[in-house]
Each structure stands twice: as C-alpha cells, then as structure tokens.
Design a protein around this motif. Structure first.
Motif, PDB file in Angstrom:
ATOM      1  N   MET A   1       0.803  -1.262   0.038  1.00  0.00           N
ATOM      2  CA  MET A   1      -0.058   0.122  -0.022  1.00  0.00           C
ATOM      3  C   MET A   1       0.779   1.193   0.089  1.00  0.00           C
ATOM      4  N   LEU A   2       1.986   1.036   0.774  1.00  0.00           N
ATOM      5  CA  LEU A   2       2.832   2.310   0.657  1.00  0.00           C
ATOM      6  C   LEU A   2       3.947   2.085  -0.258  1.00  0.00           C
ATOM      7  N   MET A   3       3.964   0.965  -0.757  1.00  0.00           N
ATOM      8  CA  MET A   3       4.927   0.769  -1.601  1.00  0.00           C
ATOM      9  C   MET A   3       4.988   1.884  -2.800  1.00  0.00           C
ATOM     10  N   PRO A   4       6.070   1.918  -3.431  1.00  0.00           N
ATOM     11  CA  PRO A   4       6.194   2.596  -4.741  1.00  0.00           C
ATOM     12  C   PRO A   4       5.173   2.086  -5.720  1.00  0.00           C
ATOM     13  N   HIS A   5       4.321   3.048  -6.445  1.00  0.00           N
ATOM     14  CA  HIS A   5       3.510   2.566  -7.389  1.00  0.00           C
ATOM     15  C   HIS A   5       3.754   3.136  -8.801  1.00  0.00           C
ATOM     16  N   CYS A   6       3.193   2.288  -9.782  1.00  0.00           N
ATOM     17  CA  CYS A   6       3.252   3.231 -11.203  1.00  0.00           C
ATOM     18  C   CYS A   6       2.344   4.160 -11.229  1.00  0.00           C
ATOM     19  N   PRO A   7       2.350   5.585 -11.549  1.00  0.00           N
ATOM     20  CA  PRO A   7       1.533   6.634 -11.630  1.00  0.00           C
ATOM     21  C   PRO A   7       0.541   6.223 -12.832  1.00  0.00           C
ATOM     22  N   SER A   8       0.993   5.347 -13.760  1.00  0.00           N
ATOM     23  CA  SER A   8       0.147   5.206 -14.793  1.00  0.00           C
ATOM     24  C   SER A   8      -0.864   4.055 -14.667  1.00  0.00           C
ATOM     25  N   CYS A   9      -0.495   3.025 -14.142  1.00  0.00           N
ATOM     26  CA  CYS A   9      -1.534   1.788 -13.931  1.00  0.00           C
ATOM     27  C   CYS A   9      -1.564   1.345 -12.518  1.00  0.00           C
ATOM     28  N   SER A  10      -0.861   1.902 -11.710  1.00  0.00           N
ATOM     29  CA  SER A  10      -1.040   1.769 -10.087  1.00  0.00           C
ATOM     30  C   SER A  10      -0.786   0.504  -9.593  1.00  0.00           C
ATOM     31  N   SER A  11       0.024  -0.171 -10.466  1.00  0.00           N
ATOM     32  CA  SER A  11       0.938  -1.657 -10.394  1.00  0.00           C
ATOM     33  C   SER A  11       1.923  -1.165  -9.089  1.00  0.00           C
ATOM     34  N   SER A  12       2.194  -2.050  -8.267  1.00  0.00           N
ATOM     35  CA  SER A  12       3.300  -2.080  -7.244  1.00  0.00           C
ATOM     36  C   SER A  12       4.715  -2.172  -8.230  1.00  0.00           C
ATOM     37  N   LEU A  13       5.675  -1.488  -8.009  1.00  0.00           N
ATOM     38  CA  LEU A  13       6.944  -1.478  -8.691  1.00  0.00           C
ATOM     39  C   LEU A  13       7.853  -2.351  -7.942  1.00  0.00           C
ATOM     40  N   PRO A  14       8.763  -3.201  -8.702  1.00  0.00           N
ATOM     41  CA  PRO A  14       9.729  -3.994  -8.146  1.00  0.00           C
ATOM     42  C   PRO A  14      10.511  -3.514  -7.441  1.00  0.00           C
ATOM     43  N   LEU A  15      10.817  -3.826  -6.247  1.00  0.00           N
ATOM     44  CA  LEU A  15      11.764  -3.090  -4.996  1.00  0.00           C
ATOM     45  C   LEU A  15      13.211  -3.159  -5.498  1.00  0.00           C
ATOM     46  N   ARG A  16      13.392  -4.179  -6.253  1.00  0.00           N
ATOM     47  CA  ARG A  16      14.994  -4.495  -6.404  1.00  0.00           C
ATOM     48  C   ARG A  16      15.126  -3.433  -7.635  1.00  0.00           C
ATOM     49  N   GLU A  17      14.362  -2.906  -8.577  1.00  0.00           N
ATOM     50  CA  GLU A  17      14.703  -1.898  -9.431  1.00  0.00           C
ATOM     51  C   GLU A  17      14.607  -0.555  -8.647  1.00  0.00           C
ATOM     52  N   VAL A  18      13.470  -0.456  -7.826  1.00  0.00           N
ATOM     53  CA  VAL A  18      13.568   0.947  -7.184  1.00  0.00           C
ATOM     54  C   VAL A  18      14.815   0.955  -6.357  1.00  0.00           C
ATOM     55  N   PHE A  19      15.367   0.178  -5.841  1.00  0.00           N
ATOM     56  CA  PHE A  19      16.812   0.466  -4.932  1.00  0.00           C
ATOM     57  C   PHE A  19      17.804   0.739  -6.019  1.00  0.00           C
ATOM     58  N   GLU A  20      17.782   0.248  -7.493  1.00  0.00           N
ATOM     59  CA  GLU A  20      18.768   0.664  -8.244  1.00  0.00           C
ATOM     60  C   GLU A  20      18.888   1.999  -8.521  1.00  0.00           C
ATOM     61  N   GLY A  21      17.703   2.613  -8.102  1.00  0.00           N
ATOM     62  CA  GLY A  21      17.544   4.064  -8.551  1.00  0.00           C
ATOM     63  C   GLY A  21      17.425   4.788  -9.768  1.00  0.00           C
ATOM     64  N   GLY A  22      17.333   5.865  -9.863  1.00  0.00           N
ATOM     65  CA  GLY A  22      17.125   6.483 -11.021  1.00  0.00           C
ATOM     66  C   GLY A  22      15.745   5.995 -11.703  1.00  0.00           C
ATOM     67  N   GLY A  23      15.800   6.190 -13.193  1.00  0.00           N
ATOM     68  CA  GLY A  23      14.265   5.954 -13.793  1.00  0.00           C
ATOM     69  C   GLY A  23      14.297   4.249 -13.777  1.00  0.00           C
ATOM     70  N   ILE A  24      13.016   3.882 -13.888  1.00  0.00           N
ATOM     71  CA  ILE A  24      12.812   2.308 -14.213  1.00  0.00           C
ATOM     72  C   ILE A  24      11.711   2.239 -15.069  1.00  0.00           C
ATOM     73  N   VAL A  25      11.439   1.004 -15.548  1.00  0.00           N
ATOM     74  CA  VAL A  25      10.316   0.950 -16.375  1.00  0.00           C
ATOM     75  C   VAL A  25       9.171   0.101 -15.706  1.00  0.00           C
ATOM     76  N   CYS A  26       8.121   0.423 -15.772  1.00  0.00           N
ATOM     77  CA  CYS A  26       6.886  -0.247 -15.095  1.00  0.00           C
ATOM     78  C   CYS A  26       6.796  -1.699 -15.732  1.00  0.00           C
ATOM     79  N   PRO A  27       6.814  -2.708 -14.966  1.00  0.00           N
ATOM     80  CA  PRO A  27       6.754  -4.011 -15.691  1.00  0.00           C
ATOM     81  C   PRO A  27       5.372  -4.379 -16.295  1.00  0.00           C
ATOM     82  N   LEU A  28       4.421  -3.520 -15.837  1.00  0.00           N
ATOM     83  CA  LEU A  28       3.054  -4.004 -16.288  1.00  0.00           C
ATOM     84  C   LEU A  28       2.564  -2.958 -17.655  1.00  0.00           C
ATOM     85  N   CYS A  29       2.718  -1.901 -17.456  1.00  0.00           N
ATOM     86  CA  CYS A  29       2.358  -1.025 -18.457  1.00  0.00           C
ATOM     87  C   CYS A  29       3.406  -0.547 -19.287  1.00  0.00           C
ATOM     88  N   HIS A  30       4.726  -0.823 -18.886  1.00  0.00           N
ATOM     89  CA  HIS A  30       6.081  -0.457 -19.765  1.00  0.00           C
ATOM     90  C   HIS A  30       6.019   1.154 -19.777  1.00  0.00           C
TER      91      HIS A  30
END
Ligand code: ZN
Length: 102
Positions: A1-30
C-alpha cells in the motif's frame, strides 16, 4: 500500500529496481518512470539526520569514535532504506520538448 506505485497503471513497482535508483520501467504497462526529485532530496536529508542521531546516541552511551561512526552509518542505512521505500514516488517520464520539471 505504501510501496512505490506506477502512476500510470497503479501496479506495485519491483523493489529491486527501485533500489537501483534513477528511472525505471513499469513491468506491467511499460511506462518509463522517474523518481520525483524533491522526494529523493528529502530521503537524503533524513539519512543525514539519522547518521547524526545515531552517532549522538552512541556518543551518549560512552562508545568510542569508531563505534559512533558504525552506529551512525547503520542508522543512516536503515532510515535511508525505509525512507526510500515509503517516500519515493514516480511520475511518467516526460517526453522530449517538455519544459516542466519537478
Ligand atoms: Zn504501470
């Protein structure tokens, strides 16, 4: 619920990629996402405060300087990790030619 979410499709973002920092690509809506700069800034401030607080507590406990550094460092890493996960929010990356920045 408090995890980072995609502003486009509201799916949770993978923490591993979040911790890598910088820009990421949403795994669901790309959607290409980038973190809000001011939230990264607040995270950095919180880490610095945690390091200070940790070192201060260690000092108050009569620990020597290396121990203060270690405890301050641990406090910084813990607070930084928590702050990053709970605070960080993304926005869809603006296309080329967009002047608006935040
Ligand atoms: Zn998405």
């Amino acid at each position: 619920m408090l995890m980072p979410h995609c502003p486009s499709c509201s799916s949770s973002l993978p923490l591993r990629e979040v911790f890598e920092g910088g820009g990421i690509v949403c795994p669901l809506c790309h959607s290409e996402l980038e973190p809000l700069a001011w939230l990264s800034f607040i995270s950095v401030i919180l880490v610095m405060l945690a390091v200070q607080a940790g070192a201060h507590v260690a000092q108050g406990s009569g620990l020597n300087f290396p121990a203060q550094l270690v405890i301050g460092g641990i406090a910084g890493v813990v607070v930084g990790g928590v702050a990053y996960v709970f605070l960080i929010r993304y926005r869809v990356k603006a296309g080329k030619g967009t002047v608006l920045k935040l």
